[in-house]
Enzyme design. Structure first.
Site, PDB file in Angstrom:
ATOM      1  N   LEU A  25      26.638  49.442  47.705  1.00 23.35           N
ATOM      2  CA  LEU A  25      27.378  49.736  48.927  1.00 23.35           C
ATOM      3  C   LEU A  25      28.804  49.218  48.858  1.00 23.35           C
ATOM      4  CD1 LEU A  25      24.640  48.906  51.591  1.00 23.35           C
ATOM      5  CD2 LEU A  25      25.306  51.152  50.729  1.00 23.35           C
ATOM      6  N   GLY A  26      29.017  48.121  48.156  1.00 21.19           N
ATOM      7  CA  GLY A  26      30.359  47.561  48.086  1.00 21.19           C
ATOM      8  C   GLY A  26      30.374  46.315  47.220  1.00 21.19           C
ATOM      9  N   GLU A  27      31.585  45.772  47.019  1.00 20.97           N
ATOM     10  CA  GLU A  27      31.717  44.567  46.233  1.00 20.97           C
ATOM     11  C   GLU A  27      32.950  43.802  46.681  1.00 20.97           C
ATOM     12  OE1 GLU A  27      32.680  45.142  42.109  1.00 20.97           O
ATOM     13  OE2 GLU A  27      33.533  47.120  42.509  1.00 20.97           O
TER      14      GLU A  27
ATOM     15  N   GLN B  28      35.139  39.674  45.879  1.00 20.64           N
ATOM     16  CA  GLN B  28      35.570  38.712  44.861  1.00 20.64           C
ATOM     17  C   GLN B  28      34.397  37.893  44.335  1.00 20.64           C
ATOM     18  OE1 GLN B  28      38.628  36.112  46.284  1.00 20.64           O
ATOM     19  NE2 GLN B  28      38.728  34.924  44.401  1.00 20.64           N
ATOM     20  N   PHE B  29      33.414  37.592  45.211  1.00 20.81           N
ATOM     21  CA  PHE B  29      32.339  36.675  44.823  1.00 20.81           C
ATOM     22  C   PHE B  29      30.980  37.336  44.675  1.00 20.81           C
ATOM     23  CE2 PHE B  29      35.230  33.768  47.285  1.00 20.81           C
ATOM     24  CZ  PHE B  29      35.808  33.216  46.159  1.00 20.81           C
ATOM     25  N   GLY B  30      30.846  38.586  45.090  1.00 23.11           N
ATOM     26  CA  GLY B  30      29.526  39.200  45.012  1.00 23.11           C
ATOM     27  C   GLY B  30      29.537  40.672  45.318  1.00 23.11           C
ATOM     28  N   GLU B  31      28.334  41.226  45.455  1.00 25.90           N
ATOM     29  CA  GLU B  31      28.164  42.641  45.696  1.00 25.90           C
ATOM     30  C   GLU B  31      27.133  42.858  46.796  1.00 25.90           C
ATOM     31  OE1 GLU B  31      26.924  44.092  41.904  1.00 25.90           O
ATOM     32  OE2 GLU B  31      28.931  43.991  41.021  1.00 25.90           O
ATOM     33  N   VAL B  32      27.188  44.055  47.397  1.00 21.71           N
ATOM     34  CA  VAL B  32      26.203  44.453  48.398  1.00 21.71           C
ATOM     35  C   VAL B  32      25.536  45.724  47.897  1.00 21.71           C
ATOM     36  CG1 VAL B  32      25.791  45.079  50.801  1.00 21.71           C
ATOM     37  CG2 VAL B  32      27.618  43.477  50.242  1.00 21.71           C
TER      38      VAL B  32
ATOM     39  N   ASP C  28      35.225  40.879  62.700  1.00 16.01           N
ATOM     40  CA  ASP C  28      35.414  42.196  62.080  1.00 16.01           C
ATOM     41  C   ASP C  28      34.533  43.238  62.759  1.00 16.01           C
ATOM     42  OD1 ASP C  28      36.398  44.119  60.395  1.00 16.01           O
ATOM     43  OD2 ASP C  28      35.163  43.558  58.678  1.00 16.01           O
TER      44      ASP C  28
END
Length: 873
Positions: free
Chosen positions: A585-587, A589-593, A726
């Site tokens: 789904l996304g990424e 600086q420190f990780g990914e989803v 957000d």
């Protein structure tokens, strides 16, 4: 002395062809007068006093505007023509009627634009949906600005008023943009291809805004998407634009369609140039068979009728199979001279996709030109206008005179003095550039903040109005003013327990009448989710917590994130091997989803045994990279602890974790219908036509129901002093039967990178959703979440077809926050949409109150929306 000034003025302008449409919005000289009267012509004029020279925005000369002769008929083509003398990149147009100091009453309700780069071939401008007519003015005085999407690259512009009924029409005009330093007049390319896979939408990779000719699947003689300043996203199926097809931002070709394994592109320029380099923005989504080109070879010819030079300039690229991000590739052209360039791009995989091409060049000296003193005002103006064009020729003349020609001593002395002055000026410019680069690097290492206590905000020189959906919005043209910190009321935590406004006796009676009423917090209602003594302005004991994106910061109660270990996590350890990755789904600086299928999740959660227990469940998995620093690792564990304690039907629930070994993972709910932004943007408002044609649609009641759920979830977070920071439709997930759960994935998704203000290419802040005090002072509170809720509500009632403040650039959005700070009535508000009733729009305006104490609480908002739902039943 005058000669030296002319020589200095003739220095070449830097060629920076990477045009940015958001910044390239400078007035081109109608108002200021730098566009001369003789350069403004018209097909006709009513009187001499309404001639084309009076078509200058915000000027009241002559009889106040240009007016074509007689009544304008629907079939008439009367035009105002402007000669800019060189190619310009035009992004915006402003129009105004004839005010004539309150005596005029004529204006153009609509118009269209024709443009030309050579004065011979005229092209009619069309927007991205193929429409030519632009909506104009609604009165005689206010300025209406319209973005040109796509932008225009031209020397000549014709503004053509359009009418449905015979009437008199008068116009004043301003063009906005910047010089087209690139100098590219046309490019020729093969027609783009399409990708069609069973069960997937067709991806069109054609040049949809090309303004040249097409013959036998070949485009020639025009410009299009490769020069519009819009860079394609990492995922080529997504786009910066609204309501366009997949692949819109790229032009792409398939390898098997070309027997040579390469694509030839020819570029023709306005004049002979000395080429430094070429920059090509390419897609590199290698998982879909797309890579940047393997190598490129370029040929040159000095004149269009000449032969191509035999010796090419070539470079091979370093292919990247690890990073799928789109990127610029710079090709050095080794100071080769030409008026046309032919480049052959070789395939590295099945597909090659390009979204932008730009050239860095200087104008080559062809004929030495002797600079003489102007003998009249007109000659001085000509010298000033043509100074840039004559730069290299002038330098060539100085050099040749100094080296090879005999001149008298006085002339030589003047030339030597001028040369010394030029060299000293260049040295000073180089020192300034190096110093700026040094300061910029220092600033990049420091903690970033958009605007600190004494931030600079641009203000207006003259006012104009943007008209959108028949609502006038006041805006300003920029100068500068200093912004100072707010008074103590906005800084001291002691003001948290502010007295909340009470509901008038008639509130219940007026709730269904369309008037916004604030509920009485002194009365207990079933819609209240927390006690009356909870502060509306939640700021005390708040700390920031960094998310996996590396950019997102969560503001949470400090008491919940003190000393934390894995033992503090209140959810179970889910077997990692039972997670199957489906989609990233996304990424950050420190990780990914990732979107995953979780086998046996219902059994893991202890739900009652049913036939569906063993069915895989869709979940979102936040995954922390194993090589991150200790701070990021601790923040991730803290986020797990906080998420595990959030229990609300409208908040995404933490289902499990994988923390026994790396990479650390948290498993959260994922809703069947994805995020609210995509859900609504793919639907229309329900009508008989939509229903009878099986068009996906939502009703007003559906929108109200979803908004009420968002308010309920935010009410719960506010009761815990949890500040989301957000809130937007991209961060709300949709389930069956229009159920909503609030999440926080938006910032990590490339699809929404355009919704965030960037510093050095990294997404930082969602400024279009942020309260003014968050942008200017870095203050994030429950009240700033209320502001974001108002923007989210506005998104929903546009069906997410438009980005908030779409007419403004990011910089102008920040400028607008300064207007809120000054509170002089010049701030811009989002306009009421056709779907939005007055009562809901009044609620939005309350959410955008300048003073924090005037904004409603989420408890008030939820109560109001529930009442609106009851009235709508």
């Amino acid at each position: 002395m005058i000669l030296c000034m002319l020589l200095l003025a003739a220095l070449p302008e830097p060629s920076s062809a990477e045009v940015n449409p958001a910044i390239c919005r400078y007035p081109l000289g109608m108002h200021e007068g730098t566009i001369r009267d003789e350069d403004i012509t018209a097909s006709s004029q009513w009187y001499d006093s309404t001639g084309p020279q009076y078509a200058r925005l915000q000027r009241e000369e002559g009889d106040g505007a240009w007016c074509p002769a007689g009544l304008l008929q629907p079939e008439d083509v009367q035009f105002l023509q402007i000669d800019l003398h060189k190619l310009f990149f035009i992004t915006l147009i402003g129009t105004q009627g004839r005010h004539a100091r309150a005596t005029g009453k004529e204006f153009a309700r609509a118009y269209r634009i024709d443009y030309s780069r050579n004065g011979e071939r005229w092209i009619s401008w069309k927007d991205r949906q193929g429409r030519q007519v632009i909506q104009g003015n609604i009165d005689t005085y206010d300025v209406v600005l319209k973005d040109l999407r796509p932008p225009i690259i031209a020397r000549y512009i014709r503004v053509i008023p359009v009418t449905e009924l015979p009437m008199t029409v008068c116009m004043r005009v301003e063009l906005y943009g910047c010089i087209w330093f690139d100098g590219l007049a046309s490019y020729s390319i093969p027609e783009g291809g399409t990708i069609a896979a069973p069960g997937s939408p067709i991806i069109y990779l054609n040049d949809s805004t090309y303004d040249g000719f097409q013959e036998r699947r070949h485009l020639y003689g025009g410009l299009g998407q490769l020069t519009d300043g819009v860079l394609g996203l990492d995922d080529f199926t997504q786009s910066h634009q609204y309501r366009v097809w997949p692949g819109y931002d790229y032009v792409g070709w398939k390898n098997e369609s070309f027997s040579t394994g390469s694509v030839d592109m020819e570029f023709q320029f306005d004049r002979q140039r000395n080429f430094t380099s070429m920059k090509v923005h390419c897609n590199n989504m290698f998982s879909k068979g797309v890579k940047i080109f393997q190598k490129v070879e370029c040929l040159f010819k000095p004149r269009l009728i000449a032969e191509w030079e035999a010796e090419p300039v070539g470079v091979s690229t370093i292919l990247d199979d690890k990073n799928p991000s789109a990127r610029f590739v710079t090709i050095p052209l080794n100071q080769r001279v030409g008026k046309a360039v032919l480049c052959r791009f070789y395939f590295a995989d099945t597909w090659m996709m390009i979204s932008e091409i730009s050239f860095q060049s200087d104008m080559e000296n062809v004929n030495p030109i002797v600079v003489t003193l102007a003998t009249s005002t007109a000659e001085l103006l000509d010298a000033e206008t043509n100074a840039t064009e004559a730069a290299w020729e002038t330098t060539s003349f100085i050099t040749s005179t100094w080296i090879g020609e005999k001149a008298d001593d006085s002339s030589t002395s003047i030339l030597v003095g001028c040369l010394v002055a030029i060299i000293l000026l260049l040295l000073i410019i180089i020192i300034i550039i190096l110093w700026k680069q040094y300061v910029q690097k220092r600033l990049e290492k420091a903690p970033r903040r958009i605007l600190e206590e004494d931030a600079m905000v641009r203000l207006s020189f003259y006012s104009y109005t943007i008209v959108s959906n028949q609502n006038q919005i006041h805006q300003s043209n920029p100068t500068y003013e200093r912004v100072f910190p707010l008074d103590l009321e906005y800084h001291q935590p002691a003001t948290l327990l502010q007295k909340l406004p009470e509901l008038s006796q008639s509130a219940e009676d007026s709730a269904c009448s369309g008037d916004y009423a604030e509920p009485d917090l002194t009365k207990s209602t079933p819609h209240q989710g927390f006690q009356n003594n909870v502060p509306h302005y939640a700021e005390t004991d708040i700390v920031s917590l960094q998310g996996v994106t590396g950019n997102n910061m969560y503001a949470v109660p400090a008491l919940t994130v003190d000393s934390l270990t894995k033992k503090d996590i209140s959810v179970g350890e889910f077997p990692r091997q039972q997670l199957r990755l489906k989609e990233k789904l996304g990424e950050g600086q420190f990780g990914e989803v990732h979107l995953c299928e979780a086998d046996g999740l219902l059994e893991f959660l202890g739900l009652s045994s049913t036939e569906l227990t063993n069915q895989p469940v869709l979940v979102a998995v936040k995954m922390l990279r194993s090589n991150v620093n200790k701070t990021a690792r601790n923040d991730f564990l803290k986020e797990i602890k906080i998420m595990s304690r959030l229990k609300d039907p409208n908040i995404i629930r933490l289902l499990g974790v994988c923390v026994r070994d790396d990479p650390l993972c948290m498993i959260t709910e994922y809703m069947e219908n994805g995020d609210l932004n995509q859900f609504l943007s793919q639907r229309e408002i329900c009508s008989k036509f939509a229903i009878s044609n099986n068009i996906p649609c939502v009703s007003y009641s559906n929108l109200l129901f979803m908004a009420t759920q968002i308010a309920s979830g935010m009410k719960y977070l506010a009761s815990l002093n949890f500040v989301h920071r957000d809130l937007a439709t991209r961060n709300c997930l949709v389930g069956n039967s229009y159920t909503i759960k609030i999440a926080d994935f938006g910032m990590s998704r490339n699809l929404y990178s355009g919704d965030y203000y960037r510093i050095q290419g990294r997404a930082v802040l969602p400024i279009r959703w942020m309260a003014w005090e968050s942008i200017l002072l870095g203050k994030f509170t429950t009240a700033s979440d209320v502001w974001a809720f108002g923007v989210t509500l506005w998104e929903m009632f546009t069906l997410c077809k438009e980005q908030p403040y779409s007419l403004l650039s990011d910089e102008q959005v920040i400028e607008n926050t300064g207007e809120f700070f000054r509170s002089q009535g010049r701030q811009i508000y989002l306009s009421q949409t056709p779907l939005c009733p007055n009562s809901v729009f009044d609620l939005m305006l309350k959410c955008w109150s300048r003073d924090i104490k005037d904004r409603p609480t989420f408890d008030m908002i939820h109560h109001f929306l529930v009442e609106q739902m009851d009235c709508n039943i």
